[in-house]
Motif scaffolding. Structure first.
Motif, PDB file in Angstrom:
ATOM      1  N   MET A   1      24.203  32.890  30.894  1.00  0.00           N
ATOM      2  CA  MET A   1      23.424  31.675  30.673  1.00  0.00           C
ATOM      3  C   MET A   1      21.984  32.051  30.323  1.00  0.00           C
ATOM      4  N   ARG A   2      21.297  31.093  29.730  1.00  0.00           N
ATOM      5  CA  ARG A   2      19.863  31.281  29.497  1.00  0.00           C
ATOM      6  C   ARG A   2      19.122  30.646  30.670  1.00  0.00           C
ATOM      7  N   VAL A   3      18.367  31.446  31.400  1.00  0.00           N
ATOM      8  CA  VAL A   3      17.713  30.962  32.616  1.00  0.00           C
ATOM      9  C   VAL A   3      16.201  31.191  32.517  1.00  0.00           C
ATOM     10  N   GLY A   4      15.445  30.150  32.798  1.00  0.00           N
ATOM     11  CA  GLY A   4      13.993  30.252  32.853  1.00  0.00           C
ATOM     12  C   GLY A   4      13.563  30.295  34.303  1.00  0.00           C
ATOM     13  N   VAL A   5      12.893  31.342  34.701  1.00  0.00           N
ATOM     14  CA  VAL A   5      12.446  31.487  36.090  1.00  0.00           C
ATOM     15  C   VAL A   5      10.949  31.209  36.125  1.00  0.00           C
ATOM     16  N   LEU A   6      10.560  30.127  36.774  1.00  0.00           N
ATOM     17  CA  LEU A   6       9.136  29.797  36.896  1.00  0.00           C
ATOM     18  C   LEU A   6       8.621  30.451  38.168  1.00  0.00           C
ATOM     19  N   GLY A   7       7.790  31.481  38.004  1.00  0.00           N
ATOM     20  CA  GLY A   7       7.243  32.153  39.174  1.00  0.00           C
ATOM     21  C   GLY A   7       7.339  33.656  39.042  1.00  0.00           C
ATOM     22  N   THR A   8       6.224  34.311  39.384  1.00  0.00           N
ATOM     23  CA  THR A   8       6.128  35.771  39.235  1.00  0.00           C
ATOM     24  C   THR A   8       5.970  36.474  40.579  1.00  0.00           C
ATOM     25  N   GLY A   9       6.174  35.737  41.678  1.00  0.00           N
ATOM     26  CA  GLY A   9       6.062  36.329  43.008  1.00  0.00           C
ATOM     27  C   GLY A   9       7.353  37.034  43.398  1.00  0.00           C
ATOM     28  N   ARG A  10       7.486  37.264  44.696  1.00  0.00           N
ATOM     29  CA  ARG A  10       8.665  37.989  45.187  1.00  0.00           C
ATOM     30  C   ARG A  10       9.971  37.318  44.785  1.00  0.00           C
ATOM     31  N   VAL A  11       9.988  35.991  44.888  1.00  0.00           N
ATOM     32  CA  VAL A  11      11.226  35.262  44.593  1.00  0.00           C
ATOM     33  C   VAL A  11      11.520  35.293  43.090  1.00  0.00           C
TER      34      VAL A  11
END
Ligand SMILES: NC(=O)c1ccc[n+]([C@@H]2O[C@H](COP(=O)([O-])OP(=O)(O)OC[C@H]3O[C@@H](n4cnc5c(N)ncnc54)[C@H](OP(=O)(O)O)[C@@H]3O)[C@@H](O)[C@H]2O)c1
Length: 228
Positions: A1-11
């Motif tokens: 799938m194409r997934v956009g991850v918002l966030g650059t921290g640990r998670v």
């Protein structure tokens, strides 16, 4: 799938790396891509600069929140609790419409120091606030009740233990459960709590999680719902 991850921290890093390892096409979003990629000091939580992580994960693309959301079928909210609504607004309502929005954020308020309190509770939750703000997105709250490494490698904790899902759209929850299976969660260990209103309980678990973290001296633990 194409997934956009918002966030650059640990998670964000843990989820993006695992999704890419599993063959998904991943774009990580940040508020200011140039600032994030040129920063050379650890972030506010003591994580190494994002650029170091990005160089070790060349298969993961970077961009703005809007870039990540526009490019994707599934969007992961891994931004700070206080920053979630502004971050999703920056991602763009149109880029979220009709898509699965997997929400991991906890509404933690660190303004009075440690331990944090909750920005919203009892009669509302961050998950519900996000669903109300973006009615066309299909919000599924999950994974917020454990540390980032356990989320994507449940076998870090031995034996059976539980992950919760809460959301109003059954198909969106199924999509999320399929991603959870990919991370290593067995069907028996996924507890479907019902609608997004159930996000209240899993968000209000955080004070207990923080006490357990303190008492056990490790973040590598989880709870297990045992049925008769
Ligand atoms: N750490 C864990 O193990 C864990 C476990 C369960 C749930 N959670 C939840 O998952 C979410 C992400 O946690 P995290 O530890 O990876 O990172 P975090 O430090 O809570 O959040 C960092 C991300 O939030 C973004 N953000 C947007 N607006 C912000 C603002 N006003 N202030 C600060 N950051 C802002 C940052 O953007 P930039 O990229 O532009 O800096 C960054 O990408 C949080 O809601 C947290 O409560 C964390």
């Amino acid at each position: 799938m194409r997934v956009g991850v918002l966030g650059t921290g640990r998670v964000g890093r843990a989820i993006a790396a695992r999704l890419a390892e599993l063959g998904h096409e991943v774009v990580v979003g940040t508020r200011d891509p140039t600032a994030t990629m040129t920063r050379t000091e650890p972030d506010g939580m003591g994580n190494p600069p994002f650029r170091t992580w990005a160089e070790a994960h060349p298969q993961v693309r970077g961009g703005s929140f809007a870039d990540a959301a526009a490019a994707s079928e599934v969007i992961v909210n891994a931004t700070s609790g206080a920053g979630s609504l502004p971050s999703l607004t920056a991602a763009g309502e149109d880029n979220l419409a009709g898509k699965v929005l997997l929400d991991i954020a906890n509404p933690l308020d660190f303004s009075a120091g440690m331990p944090p309190t909750l920005l919203v509770k009892d009669t509302d939750s961050l998950g519900e606030q996000i669903q109300r703000a973006f009615p066309q997105a299909k919000v599924v709250k999950t994974l917020n009740t454990m540390n980032a490494l356990v989320m994507v490698h449940p076998d870090r904790v031995p034996g059976d233990h539980s992950v919760f899902v809460a959301g109003d759209d059954a198909n969106a929850k199924q999509t999320v459960m399929n991603l959870l299976h990919g991370f290593g969660w067995s069907a028996d260990n996924i507890v479907d709590l019902g609608g997004i209103r159930s996000a209240r309980g899993v968000e209000m678990y955080l004070p207990l999680w923080l006490s357990l973290r303190q008492a056990l001296g490790t973040g590598d633990f989880n709870i297990n719902v045992v049925r008769a």
